[in-house]
Design a protein around this motif. Structure first.
Motif, mmCIF file in Angstrom:
data_model
loop_
_atom_site.group_PDB
_atom_site.id
_atom_site.type_symbol
_atom_site.label_atom_id
_atom_site.label_comp_id
_atom_site.label_asym_id
_atom_site.label_seq_id
_atom_site.Cartn_x
_atom_site.Cartn_y
_atom_site.Cartn_z
ATOM 1 N N ILE A 100 51.229 24.062 32.620
ATOM 2 C CA ILE A 100 52.669 24.215 32.490
ATOM 3 C C ILE A 100 53.009 23.738 31.087
ATOM 4 N N VAL A 101 53.795 24.526 30.355
ATOM 5 C CA VAL A 101 54.236 24.125 29.019
ATOM 6 C C VAL A 101 55.682 23.662 29.146
ATOM 7 N N LEU A 102 55.908 22.368 28.883
ATOM 8 C CA LEU A 102 57.230 21.757 29.025
ATOM 9 C C LEU A 102 57.538 20.982 27.754
ATOM 10 N N ASP A 103 58.646 21.344 27.106
ATOM 11 C CA ASP A 103 59.028 20.703 25.839
ATOM 12 C C ASP A 103 57.895 20.737 24.820
ATOM 13 N N GLY A 104 57.124 21.817 24.797
ATOM 14 C CA GLY A 104 56.042 21.954 23.836
ATOM 15 C C GLY A 104 54.756 21.249 24.229
ATOM 16 N N SER A 105 54.768 20.499 25.324
ATOM 17 C CA SER A 105 53.561 19.802 25.782
ATOM 18 C C SER A 105 52.889 20.600 26.889
ATOM 19 N N GLU A 106 51.559 20.669 26.823
ATOM 20 C CA GLU A 106 50.808 21.349 27.872
ATOM 21 C C GLU A 106 50.417 20.351 28.950
ATOM 22 N N ILE A 107 50.741 20.685 30.198
ATOM 23 C CA ILE A 107 50.442 19.824 31.340
ATOM 24 C C ILE A 107 49.427 20.565 32.210
ATOM 25 N N PRO A 108 48.250 19.983 32.432
ATOM 26 C CA PRO A 108 47.260 20.676 33.283
ATOM 27 C C PRO A 108 47.743 20.740 34.728
ATOM 28 N N VAL A 109 47.430 21.841 35.398
ATOM 29 C CA VAL A 109 47.826 22.058 36.781
ATOM 30 C C VAL A 109 46.566 22.113 37.640
ATOM 31 N N PHE A 110 46.564 21.361 38.732
ATOM 32 C CA PHE A 110 45.439 21.359 39.660
ATOM 33 C C PHE A 110 45.934 21.879 40.994
ATOM 34 N N GLN A 111 45.256 22.873 41.534
ATOM 35 C CA GLN A 111 45.650 23.413 42.816
ATOM 36 C C GLN A 111 45.084 22.544 43.919
ATOM 37 N N VAL A 112 45.909 22.290 44.934
ATOM 38 C CA VAL A 112 45.510 21.462 46.063
ATOM 39 C C VAL A 112 45.450 22.331 47.306
ATOM 40 N N GLY A 113 44.404 22.142 48.107
ATOM 41 C CA GLY A 113 44.329 22.830 49.390
ATOM 42 C C GLY A 113 43.863 24.264 49.311
ATOM 43 N N ARG A 114 43.151 24.637 48.263
ATOM 44 C CA ARG A 114 42.625 25.994 48.213
ATOM 45 C C ARG A 114 41.506 26.120 49.239
ATOM 46 N N PRO A 115 41.615 27.070 50.164
ATOM 47 C CA PRO A 115 40.553 27.220 51.150
ATOM 48 C C PRO A 115 39.250 27.641 50.500
ATOM 49 N N GLY A 116 38.158 27.155 51.045
ATOM 50 C CA GLY A 116 36.855 27.547 50.556
ATOM 51 C C GLY A 116 36.346 26.689 49.418
#
Length: 155
Positions: A38-54
């Motif tokens: 996610i790019v917010l105010d010019g900063s990149e924030i890593p996104v981790f998905q939770v609960g992906r099956p498999g």
């Protein structure tokens, strides 16, 4: 009037609301899930998905057992399953110890390749290098299993 900003390193799961996802100037944040950020105010924030099956699954001890002192033992375990696993022709998973297993038990677990569709229980190996026996209780979470997309070769 100055705006105070408090920043904390929080490792808990969170759901970001609209008040967070709009920038100070009122522009929206860029949510780039294909790039896991996610790019917010010019900063990149890593996104981790939770609960992906498999993905990662729990591995639990199938029945109470004793691992003798200074011995290697075969342990029957159950790997968490989903209904879709029955239709999966490629059900190979690698089982590895959890951090809690390493902290709680004076044992060493070998990373093991298992196929969920070969039998209800899988087997793994543990080594007890110490002079005292170790008890493993039924349903104790001792490992995690992650799906292998493709086995290139077996040595």
């Amino acid at each position: 009037m100055t705006e105070e900003v408090i920043v904390a390193e929080i490792e808990d799961d969170a759901l970001l609301g609209y008040d967070i996802l709009r920038e100070k100037q009122g522009r929206p944040a860029d949510i780039l899930l294909t790039e896991n950020k996610i790019v917010l105010d010019g900063s990149e924030i890593p996104v981790f998905q939770v609960g992906r099956p498999g993905r990662t699954r729990q591995v639990v001890v199938a029945s109470d057992m004793t691992v003798p002192a200074q011995a290697e033992s075969v342990v029957k375990v159950f790997v968490e399953r989903f209904e879709t696993d029955d239709n999966d022709k490629q059900a190979d998973f690698v089982v590895e110890p959890t951090q809690q297993f390493k902290e709680k038990y004076p044992l060493h677990m070998v990373s093991t390749l298992v196929n969920l569709n070969q039998s209800p229980a899988c087997t793994i190996r543990v080594l007890n290098p110490f002079m005292t026996e170790v008890q493993l209780r039924q349903n104790a979470v001792i490992g995690r299993a992650e799906k292998i997309e493709r086995v290139v070769s077996v040595v």
